[in-house]
Write a protein that holds these residues in place. Structure first.
Motif, PDB file in Angstrom:
ATOM      1  N   THR A   6       1.102  -1.190  -0.017  1.00 56.46           N
ATOM      2  CA  THR A   6       0.132  -0.366   0.080  1.00 56.46           C
ATOM      3  C   THR A   6       1.156   1.338   0.162  1.00 56.46           C
ATOM      4  O   THR A   6       1.707   1.015   0.647  1.00 56.46           O
ATOM      5  N   ARG A   8       2.118   4.586   0.864  1.00 55.83           N
ATOM      6  CA  ARG A   8       2.332   5.596   2.441  1.00 55.83           C
ATOM      7  C   ARG A   8       2.515   6.772   1.463  1.00 55.83           C
ATOM      8  O   ARG A   8       1.986   7.091   0.700  1.00 55.83           O
ATOM      9  N   LYS A   9       1.952   7.389   2.700  1.00 55.95           N
ATOM     10  CA  LYS A   9       1.162   8.788   2.206  1.00 55.95           C
ATOM     11  C   LYS A   9       1.731   9.714   3.575  1.00 55.95           C
ATOM     12  O   LYS A   9       2.256   9.292   4.241  1.00 55.95           O
ATOM     13  N   THR A  11       2.973  14.409   3.445  1.00 54.89           N
ATOM     14  CA  THR A  11       2.847  16.010   3.052  1.00 54.89           C
ATOM     15  C   THR A  11       4.364  16.384   1.832  1.00 54.89           C
ATOM     16  O   THR A  11       5.153  16.611   2.608  1.00 54.89           O
ATOM     17  N   PHE A  60       6.658   9.957  -6.281  1.00 55.99           N
ATOM     18  CA  PHE A  60       5.426  10.492  -5.409  1.00 55.99           C
ATOM     19  C   PHE A  60       4.000  11.105  -6.853  1.00 55.99           C
ATOM     20  O   PHE A  60       4.952  11.175  -7.671  1.00 55.99           O
ATOM     21  N   ALA A  63      -2.099  12.508  -3.116  1.00 57.13           N
ATOM     22  CA  ALA A  63      -2.704  11.544  -3.358  1.00 57.13           C
ATOM     23  C   ALA A  63      -4.300  11.703  -3.752  1.00 57.13           C
ATOM     24  O   ALA A  63      -4.727  12.450  -3.576  1.00 57.13           O
ATOM     25  N   ALA A  66      -6.690  15.153  -3.376  1.00 52.70           N
ATOM     26  CA  ALA A  66      -6.243  15.993  -2.515  1.00 52.70           C
ATOM     27  C   ALA A  66      -5.883  16.901  -3.262  1.00 52.70           C
ATOM     28  O   ALA A  66      -6.221  17.612  -5.351  1.00 52.70           O
ATOM     29  N   ARG A  91      -1.485  16.164   0.087  1.00 58.20           N
ATOM     30  CA  ARG A  91      -0.849  15.244   0.557  1.00 58.20           C
ATOM     31  C   ARG A  91      -0.406  14.062  -0.943  1.00 58.20           C
ATOM     32  O   ARG A  91      -1.380  14.760  -1.703  1.00 58.20           O
ATOM     33  N   VAL A  92      -0.049  13.738  -0.449  1.00 59.87           N
ATOM     34  CA  VAL A  92       1.316  13.296  -1.959  1.00 59.87           C
ATOM     35  C   VAL A  92       1.020  11.482  -0.905  1.00 59.87           C
ATOM     36  O   VAL A  92       1.034  11.075   0.153  1.00 59.87           O
ATOM     37  N   ARG A  93       1.489  10.450  -1.969  1.00 56.33           N
ATOM     38  CA  ARG A  93       1.564   9.059  -1.511  1.00 56.33           C
ATOM     39  C   ARG A  93       2.933   8.687  -2.250  1.00 56.33           C
ATOM     40  O   ARG A  93       3.183   8.923  -3.378  1.00 56.33           O
ATOM     41  N   SER A  94       3.658   7.026  -1.855  1.00 60.22           N
ATOM     42  CA  SER A  94       4.997   7.080  -3.193  1.00 60.22           C
ATOM     43  C   SER A  94       3.619   6.629  -4.261  1.00 60.22           C
ATOM     44  O   SER A  94       3.496   6.332  -4.135  1.00 60.22           O
TER      45      SER A  94
END
Length: 100
Positions: A6, A8-9, A11, A60, A63, A66, A91-94
């Protein structure tokens, strides 16, 4: 996401430093260097697409859902005459496309 980790989130923030915009991903509780990208200009403000492209290079992506939020700060706290500093955050995610 069967068989996949999953994302990861985090900033991501963006501000002007030394006359150019700098985008970085905040990594809390670590001694790792924060991933960052510097844009070569102070104006215009980097577009949404330019920010997304820079995040992708750093590994990244925004998200889902976002949005960028802008905050006003000052260079010198407690000085009402201090220059204004704008800071953007989202917000961002890998990046789920990494390694594919």
């Amino acid at each position: 996401m069967s068989g996949q980790e999953t994302p990861r989130k985090f900033t991501a923030q963006m501000s002007v430093r030394a006359g150019r915009w700098r985008l970085y991903v905040v990594l809390l509780n670590t001694t790792e260097r924060w991933p960052e990208h510097c844009f070569s200009r102070p104006l215009p403000v980097p577009t949404f697409t330019e920010r997304a492209d820079a995040l992708k290079v750093l590994g990244f992506e925004p998200a889902p859902g976002a949005e960028w939020a802008w905050t006003e700060d000052t260079e010198r706290p407690d000085d009402p005459a201090s220059a204004v500093v704008l800071i953007a955050a989202t917000r961002v995610r890998s990046w789920t496309g990494a390694g594919q």
